[in-house]
Motif scaffolding. Structure first.
Motif, mmCIF file in Angstrom:
data_model
loop_
_atom_site.group_PDB
_atom_site.id
_atom_site.type_symbol
_atom_site.label_atom_id
_atom_site.label_comp_id
_atom_site.label_asym_id
_atom_site.label_seq_id
_atom_site.Cartn_x
_atom_site.Cartn_y
_atom_site.Cartn_z
ATOM 1 N N GLN A 236 54.797 35.744 39.059
ATOM 2 C CA GLN A 236 53.357 35.576 38.821
ATOM 3 C C GLN A 236 52.903 36.302 37.557
ATOM 4 O OE1 GLN A 236 52.014 36.515 43.086
ATOM 5 N NE2 GLN A 236 50.645 34.866 42.426
ATOM 6 N N LYS A 263 49.369 40.573 36.602
ATOM 7 C CA LYS A 263 48.039 40.267 37.113
ATOM 8 C C LYS A 263 47.030 41.385 36.902
ATOM 9 C CE LYS A 263 49.048 38.730 41.146
ATOM 10 N NZ LYS A 263 49.128 38.486 42.610
ATOM 11 N N LYS A 264 47.523 42.621 36.895
ATOM 12 C CA LYS A 264 46.605 43.754 36.796
ATOM 13 C C LYS A 264 46.167 44.042 35.360
ATOM 14 C CE LYS A 264 48.123 46.171 40.903
ATOM 15 N NZ LYS A 264 49.002 47.228 41.410
ATOM 16 N N HIS A 265 46.769 43.359 34.424
ATOM 17 C CA HIS A 265 46.460 43.611 33.016
ATOM 18 C C HIS A 265 45.216 42.830 32.602
ATOM 19 C CE1 HIS A 265 46.969 43.965 28.690
ATOM 20 N NE2 HIS A 265 47.906 44.873 28.901
ATOM 21 N N ASP A 266 44.398 43.461 31.763
ATOM 22 C CA ASP A 266 43.164 42.797 31.324
ATOM 23 C C ASP A 266 43.433 41.494 30.581
ATOM 24 O OD1 ASP A 266 41.122 44.482 32.290
ATOM 25 O OD2 ASP A 266 41.560 45.956 30.746
ATOM 26 N N ASN A 269 43.857 37.101 32.263
ATOM 27 C CA ASN A 269 42.937 35.954 32.352
ATOM 28 C C ASN A 269 42.465 35.412 31.006
ATOM 29 O OD1 ASN A 269 42.775 35.265 35.060
ATOM 30 N ND2 ASN A 269 41.365 36.943 35.508
ATOM 31 N N TYR A 274 40.332 31.746 23.909
ATOM 32 C CA TYR A 274 39.804 33.110 24.030
ATOM 33 C C TYR A 274 40.725 34.140 23.390
ATOM 34 C CZ TYR A 274 35.727 31.891 26.679
ATOM 35 O OH TYR A 274 34.499 31.391 27.034
ATOM 36 N N GLU A 286 40.050 53.356 28.041
ATOM 37 C CA GLU A 286 40.268 51.958 27.674
ATOM 38 C C GLU A 286 38.975 51.168 27.578
ATOM 39 O OE1 GLU A 286 43.119 49.696 29.772
ATOM 40 O OE2 GLU A 286 44.794 50.813 28.943
ATOM 41 N N GLN A 287 38.862 50.445 26.496
ATOM 42 C CA GLN A 287 37.707 49.570 26.292
ATOM 43 C C GLN A 287 38.252 48.176 26.041
ATOM 44 O OE1 GLN A 287 34.724 51.418 25.854
ATOM 45 N NE2 GLN A 287 33.336 49.712 25.679
ATOM 46 N N PHE A 288 37.713 47.189 26.740
ATOM 47 C CA PHE A 288 38.246 45.832 26.645
ATOM 48 C C PHE A 288 37.155 44.863 26.209
ATOM 49 C CE2 PHE A 288 39.308 41.896 29.336
ATOM 50 C CZ PHE A 288 40.072 41.319 28.334
ATOM 51 N N LEU A 289 37.464 44.043 25.237
ATOM 52 C CA LEU A 289 36.525 43.025 24.770
ATOM 53 C C LEU A 289 37.199 41.666 24.809
ATOM 54 C CD1 LEU A 289 36.298 45.666 22.585
ATOM 55 C CD2 LEU A 289 34.325 44.333 21.907
ATOM 56 N N LYS A 290 36.483 40.682 25.299
ATOM 57 C CA LYS A 290 37.031 39.329 25.382
ATOM 58 C C LYS A 290 35.975 38.311 24.946
ATOM 59 C CE LYS A 290 38.276 35.946 28.952
ATOM 60 N NZ LYS A 290 38.369 35.706 30.402
ATOM 61 N N GLY A 291 36.378 37.332 24.157
ATOM 62 C CA GLY A 291 35.427 36.311 23.741
ATOM 63 C C GLY A 291 36.141 35.191 23.021
ATOM 64 N N ASP B 266 36.512 37.536 35.505
ATOM 65 C CA ASP B 266 36.746 38.709 34.663
ATOM 66 C C ASP B 266 36.463 40.025 35.384
ATOM 67 O OD1 ASP B 266 37.680 37.600 32.242
ATOM 68 O OD2 ASP B 266 35.668 36.937 31.738
ATOM 69 N N ASN B 269 39.341 42.724 37.986
ATOM 70 C CA ASN B 269 40.114 43.947 37.707
ATOM 71 C C ASN B 269 39.273 45.162 37.347
ATOM 72 O OD1 ASN B 269 42.794 43.346 38.243
ATOM 73 N ND2 ASN B 269 43.043 42.251 36.304
ATOM 74 N N TYR B 274 34.983 52.131 36.075
ATOM 75 C CA TYR B 274 34.799 51.135 35.020
ATOM 76 C C TYR B 274 33.572 50.253 35.282
ATOM 77 C CZ TYR B 274 38.878 52.335 32.352
ATOM 78 O OH TYR B 274 39.745 53.001 31.541
ATOM 79 N N SER B 284 28.289 31.642 21.427
ATOM 80 C CA SER B 284 29.569 32.316 21.682
ATOM 81 C C SER B 284 30.202 31.956 23.006
ATOM 82 C CB SER B 284 29.380 33.833 21.657
ATOM 83 O OG SER B 284 28.743 34.219 20.487
ATOM 84 N N GLU B 286 31.197 32.616 26.657
ATOM 85 C CA GLU B 286 31.287 33.850 27.433
ATOM 86 C C GLU B 286 31.895 34.991 26.637
ATOM 87 O OE1 GLU B 286 33.030 33.767 31.269
ATOM 88 O OE2 GLU B 286 31.372 32.609 32.106
ATOM 89 N N GLN B 287 31.243 36.109 26.689
ATOM 90 C CA GLN B 287 31.732 37.326 26.045
ATOM 91 C C GLN B 287 31.820 38.390 27.130
ATOM 92 O OE1 GLN B 287 31.643 37.055 22.503
ATOM 93 N NE2 GLN B 287 32.570 39.020 22.069
ATOM 94 N N PHE B 288 32.960 39.072 27.205
ATOM 95 C CA PHE B 288 33.165 40.047 28.287
ATOM 96 C C PHE B 288 33.475 41.417 27.699
ATOM 97 C CE2 PHE B 288 36.575 41.692 31.376
ATOM 98 C CZ PHE B 288 35.643 42.349 32.180
ATOM 99 N N LEU B 289 32.800 42.424 28.193
ATOM 100 C CA LEU B 289 33.045 43.800 27.758
ATOM 101 C C LEU B 289 33.343 44.660 28.975
ATOM 102 C CD1 LEU B 289 30.288 42.686 26.049
ATOM 103 C CD2 LEU B 289 30.778 44.765 24.806
ATOM 104 N N LYS B 290 34.347 45.499 28.864
ATOM 105 C CA LYS B 290 34.717 46.383 29.974
ATOM 106 C C LYS B 290 35.035 47.769 29.433
ATOM 107 C CE LYS B 290 38.638 47.108 33.093
ATOM 108 N NZ LYS B 290 39.965 46.622 33.503
ATOM 109 N N GLY B 291 34.551 48.797 30.122
ATOM 110 C CA GLY B 291 34.852 50.157 29.688
ATOM 111 C C GLY B 291 34.371 51.152 30.714
#
Lengths: 399, 399
Positions: A236, A263-266, A269, A274, A286-291, B266, B269, B274, B284, B286-291
């Protein structure tokens, strides 16, 4: 406030989007007064005065009435000429040209600084993700320890097809080309070169130091095949092309390569067009940005936000540059997962850790791997991190 | 550049962090010249000149030498007095006080604008995530359609304990309190109030319109119990407290409530301290921010980045305010998942869609649910979206 006068170089989908937005929204305070195009007679669907067009870029770059240039062409060398000339003529520049920015970043910054003009290029890196802004402004007071990124949508699309639909690399690439996700010459995307350009730019902002793209080891997605897909599915996992840079012993280590992602990694998905970035810093963790990483609208938005930055007189080079780091390739000596044919033998720098049906988990490095690939084009691989490997070993032993 | 003189109000962990950073890094261009504390004789572990301290806030707010105030106290009413007085005396303000900002946002902005001073409060919303900056600067040229957020780490911690470890709500809360994740009075966190403050601030920036926190319907996590946890586990779902706001028919709809979250989301996790934000916009997608949403370091970083904003003379109110939207509660009339005792009967506004062991999937709304909860404290629930519900129905039918 006096309206700023802008010259637009390139009138494709992004250029058109920027032009329309500036026309619609008066409050931007930016007016496009001239547009350089290759073919002045080309049929264009939008409404505009034909008098704005010119085929002579110099008419824009030498126009003393023009305050800033919006550079949206493809050719990096041509763009470099235009942009440096603009700087020397006292004009600020907004660019979406990742290749030009990555190849000439230090030089461009020095020239812009010398001429006291601004230089922004948010659109060149990860499309709609405001990663340069976030690093420059939010993380300016922090110490960034590492960056990981999925910065190429074409690879993402192909890898999704391969893992989710069990398609071959060739079929997946064809599909991507059919749908317009991949160029007819996909080299820059699938080789990792495109990711390398973007990582090089991020490194400059995150660590205040320029590493030329060619000095970043890279491995693309062309050498993956169905065995590793099968392995990923069984556990998986997904496969993603990852660019990473980290600071270790005062040296910057960077590389581009496909990785198995759990699966546990940002990044698990992140699909199709993207992009994603994970910043690890001293203060923030950790700071995560997705777009969305590409497309005309996200790119247009990034260009527009930079025009506002110029309008509001934001400083463009806000990153610290008071520490000097070296460059090291030791990241490329880490443990890898290699799934190869049964014939692979233990040899120097190439330790087989475990065999599993047609797969072998192998510890090696870029150099050895590339040598082996030269001998036998059927090699394919993806990095596996140590924790993930231990996990699998546990899982396998239960089977 | 002339160094800016700052007065610090509150000298707790964040205040201490800010003080130390400004002392260490000369290039911030900000110097703390006065610190207001409650108890001047308290033992403090860091090195500083005792002469900086005062118990009289007025000595700072009325000091004409001081350019800006860093407000880091807890009490919202007291903070409001201090901040408005500072504005009136021509001082800019950086604050981390979410409650004050949310309760008095419109008033504070008007006063700061009238006095031509700056007002930043990145640290008040989602800790290390630069959400206000991203909305103001990056999305300024875009039209935001919706915001979803996990903005409370305490709820996240409790919900993780409940779902992953099968603990009861009470045990999970106790554990959170033992570890310092939850206050001795957890009301603001677990009721959803804290999330509501943060959502209200985000709404102001995203839609240019102030909705008082009390006008946002909310449901906390206190009424979840083991049946719903069991249900979530069975379907590999998680439960998260979500704040959301969206624009529909020119009206802003907003609410806070626990939701079932599937693996593909999103938010799946996002654990423990967090936070996360998903912005959906016209350009844009969907834009996703995590921290990290809390903690002294992430909060310190956010305060420091705002000090840089003042140093670089960044405009603080860059959001558009040219469209006026109404407010609607129709979002709260959507389909819900309710898992209740067998005794629940069909009644007005309360449609049982399906029964499943001890659970009932029910369509209802906030008002009806609250009435039922008044009658029987054992009700508990979480929203389920229509697609997820259809999926489960399919899954159930296979069992």
């Amino acid at each position: 406030m006096k309206k700023l006068k802008a010259g637009l170089i390139g009138f494709g989908v992004v250029g058109t989007g920027v032009f329309q937005a500036l026309k619609k929204y008066e409050d931007y305070g930016v007016e496009i007064t001239r547009i350089a195009v290759k073919n002045i007679d080309k049929n264009r669907t939008i409404e505009f005065s034909k008098e704005l067009l010119t085929q002579n870029v110099n008419e824009i770059v030498e126009d003393s009435e023009i305050d800033l240039i919006i550079e949206l062409i493809n050719d990096p060398e041509e763009a470099f000429e235009i942009v440096t000339q603009a700087f020397q003529n006292g004009k600020s520049v907004v660019s979406a040209n990742k290749k030009m920015v990555a190849l000439y970043l230090e030089e461009l910054f020095n020239i812009s600084k010398k001429n006291n003009v601004k230089f922004f290029y948010e659109a060149a890196v990860c499309g709609s993700i405001p990663i340069i802004r976030t690093i420059d402004q939010h993380f300016q007071s922090d110490k960034i320890k590492s960056i990981e990124t999925i910065a190429n949508g074409t690879c993402n699309f192909i890898l999704s097809k391969m893992v989710d639909d069990g398609q071959s690399y060739d079929n997946s690439l064809n599909k991507a080309q059919e749908l317009g996700f991949a160029e007819s010459d996909p080299y820059s995307d699938v080789s990792g070169e495109d990711t390398r350009f973007k990582l090089s730019i991020m490194i400059y902002h995150a660590f205040g130091q320029y590493i030329h793209p060619e000095n970043i080891p890279m491995q693309g997605i062309t050498s993956l095949d169905n065995n590793i897909i099968e392995y990923a599915k069984k556990h998986q996992l997904k496969i993603k092309l990852i660019g990473e840079a980290l600071l270790a012993n005062n040296k910057i280590e960077a590389k581009i390569e496909p990785k198995l992602i759990s699966k546990k990694h940002d990044f698990y998905n992140i699909e199709n067009e993207y992009n994603g970035v994970i910043i690890n810093s001293e203060f923030s963790g950790e700071q995560f940005l997705k777009g969305k990483g590409a497309g005309s609208y996200p790119t247009t938005l990034a260009v527009l936000s930079n025009l506002k930055d110029i309008r509001y007189n934001l400083a463009s080079t806000r990153f610290k540059n008071n520490e000097r780091f070296g460059k090291s390739n030791s990241l490329t000596d880490k443990v890898y997962f290699v799934s190869g044919s049964k014939e692979i033998e233990n040899s120097e720098g190439f330790d087989i850790l475990e065999e599993f049906s047609n797969h072998k988990i192998v510890k090696t490095n870029f150099q050895i791997l590339n040598k082996l690939k030269l001998k036998d084009e059927k090699f394919y691989w993806a990095e596996i991190n140590k924790e993930l490997y231990d996990d699998f070993t546990k899982v396998e032993s239960l089977l």
